[in-house]
Design an enzyme around this catalytic site. Structure first.
Site, PDB file in Angstrom:
ATOM      1  N   ASP A  85      61.356  55.199  40.776  1.00 57.56           N
ATOM      2  CA  ASP A  85      59.904  55.343  40.832  1.00 57.56           C
ATOM      3  C   ASP A  85      59.547  55.750  42.263  1.00 57.56           C
ATOM      4  O   ASP A  85      59.383  54.920  43.144  1.00 57.56           O
ATOM      5  CB  ASP A  85      59.219  54.032  40.431  1.00 57.56           C
ATOM      6  N   TYR A 141      40.064  47.252  41.104  1.00 61.31           N
ATOM      7  CA  TYR A 141      40.544  46.164  41.973  1.00 61.31           C
ATOM      8  C   TYR A 141      39.411  45.509  42.755  1.00 61.31           C
ATOM      9  O   TYR A 141      39.589  45.165  43.922  1.00 61.31           O
ATOM     10  CB  TYR A 141      41.588  46.702  42.964  1.00 61.31           C
ATOM     11  N   TYR A 170      56.115  46.976  41.636  1.00 57.40           N
ATOM     12  CA  TYR A 170      54.846  47.475  41.085  1.00 57.40           C
ATOM     13  C   TYR A 170      55.094  48.883  40.559  1.00 57.40           C
ATOM     14  O   TYR A 170      55.573  49.755  41.284  1.00 57.40           O
ATOM     15  CB  TYR A 170      53.733  47.511  42.142  1.00 57.40           C
ATOM     16  N   LYS A 224      50.948  60.491  43.132  1.00 62.50           N
ATOM     17  CA  LYS A 224      50.369  60.307  44.462  1.00 62.50           C
ATOM     18  C   LYS A 224      50.455  61.558  45.354  1.00 62.50           C
ATOM     19  O   LYS A 224      49.617  62.425  45.222  1.00 62.50           O
ATOM     20  CB  LYS A 224      50.983  59.082  45.134  1.00 62.50           C
TER      21      LYS A 224
END
Ligand SMILES: *Cc1c(COP(=O)(O)O)cnc(C)c1O
Length: 423
Positions: free
Chosen positions: A236, A17, A144, A265
């Protein structure tokens, strides 16, 4: 003289990114300690974004370090087809104890994107195995779900995937539900059910979309509607899992349970890369067959890596301590008080909070994109003040490790107030 980490890095490394032509020098981190990251010069930064939302108990946590270290000298890795091991079995048992009761089986992979790929493939192949192919996926606008191709396809179309747009499979997008649109959303699902394999959603908080928040009540109605129409639901929880929203999972705010849950995560406390896709017995059963073609042909070299599983087990031990949930409640209350205090500020368009996530949306004169100059100004300002916040365009958010103290939170809030007055 030895050159700095930043100089050596710049010669050879391509960062995520990051527009490498204009990016400022990366900051060389030499140590992590609790809520702090410490750079080469000894400067300390409060990790206000939990290092991209992964770190839930603080950096270099001694208990996780000890468990990982023990595992390292016992079994570092073993092929996971035809073989199994204790960390994978114990983690699956532990997860199924805390996940929504609809979940029955655990599939391991490497990260959030692969957890999503696995979920999509499970649903699509379920319908293929049943010989009633359903080829489309339902997803939210502003969603996302990751950066691999399938995960990109079910994410909102935008700047991040523009270069690949023509290669992404077709997705049916709907708005997040509210009192005004819920009936029309339900109608759309009923009308298109014959082609919808699944519905993937970030429950309650759309993270990368800008920490956008929506009501559990209407999501519950949407899940009920999917269930009635035989459309599988994929929660998600890669960002929202493991206490982030105030409960263990955001799905715990809902009455209707998902068919599939994606985790990553916070799963390992931010120590190792690991992804999990859990599913219902019904989905699993559709792959049982004498026909070898009905097998789920998916796997990664490092599937269920024992070190990653042991980090996840250690992280879960810490998560389930009562002190951790006290901290989560304390952060939520603190965020809530600050949100209340600041919400009328003339520079703020919106202030929102769910559990340990606080988001402030800056008023802008038109240019509110991810690429806005304001974003860079705010990012640099907070870094200077020793705080890592990575605004999503004009949206600043605080998403800290649960070990952050009240004093550290107050320090972040006070600098946000300075920024509000200055920029
Ligand atoms: C970060 C994220 C992903 C992707 O996870 P990676 O580990 O970065 O591939 C998927 N879904 C959600 C909701 C996320 O926040």
């Amino acid at each position: 003289m030895e050159s700095s980490l930043a100089q050596r890095d710049k010669a050879i490394i391509w960062h995520p990114y990051t527009q490498m032509q204009t990016a400022s020098d990366p900051i060389g981190i030499v140590k992590g300690e609790g809520v702090y990251l410490i750079d080469e010069s000894g400067k300390k930064y409060i990790d206000g974004v939990s290092s991209w939302w992964v770190n839930i108990h603080g950096h270099s946590h001694p208990y996780i370090a000890q468990k990982v270290s023990e595992q390292l000298s016992t079994l570092e890795h073993a092929i996971f087809a035809g073989f199994t091991h204790k960390p994978a079995v114990e983690l699956a048992e532990g997860l199924l104890k805390i996940l929504p009761k609809s979940q029955a089986k655990i599939f391991y992979s490497d990260n959030g994107s692969t957890a999503v790929e696995v979920a999509l493939k499970m649903c699509l192949q379920y319908w293929a195995n049943k010989e009633q192919p359903r080829l489309k996926v339902l997803a939210f606008n502003n969603s996302y779900h990751g950066d691999t191709f399938g995960a990109m396809a079910v994410s909102a179309r935008g700047a991040f995937n523009a270069a690949f747009e023509s290669l992404l499979f077709e997705v049916v997008y709907i708005d997040t539900p509210n009192a005004g649109n819920i009936d029309s959303l339900k109608l759309q699902i009923a009308e298109r059910k014959a082609e919808l394999s699944s519905f993937i959603y970030e429950p309650l908080v759309q993270g990368s979309g800008g920490m956008l928040m929506y009501e559990p009540q209407y999501l519950d109605e949407l899940l009920a509607c999917c269930k009635e129409n035989g459309v599988f639901t994929i929660a998600d929880e890669v960002m929202t899992g493991f206490g982030r929203t105030g409960k263990l999972f955001a799905s715990d705010y809902l009455n209707h349970q998902p068919d599939i849950v994606c985790l990553s995560k916070g799963l390992t406390g931010g120590t190792m890369a690991l992804g999990v896709t859990s599913c219902s017995q019904k989905i699993f059963d559709a792959f049982l067959s004498d026909d070898k073609l009905k097998t789920f042909f998916h796997g990664h070299s490092f599937t269920a890596n024992p070190i990653a599983c042991s980090a996840a087990l250690a992280s879960m031990d810490i998560l389930l301590r009562s002190e951790t949930f006290e901290s989560i409640a304390r952060i939520s209350e603190s965020h809530n008080r600050f949100a209340y205090k600041i919400r009328a500020h003339r520079k703020l368009k919106d202030v929102r909070q769910t559990g340990t996530i606080l988001a402030l949306e800056w008023e802008t004169d038109g240019n509110s994109s991810y690429f806005s100059g304001l974003r860079d100004t705010l990012y640099s300002f907070f870094l200077q003040e020793g705080i890592i916040l990575r605004p999503l365009g004009n949206i600043i958010y605080v998403l800290p490790p649960y070990c952050i103290t009240n004093e550290e939170l107050e320090y972040i809030y006070s600098k946000i107030e300075v920024a509000l007055d200055r920029f």
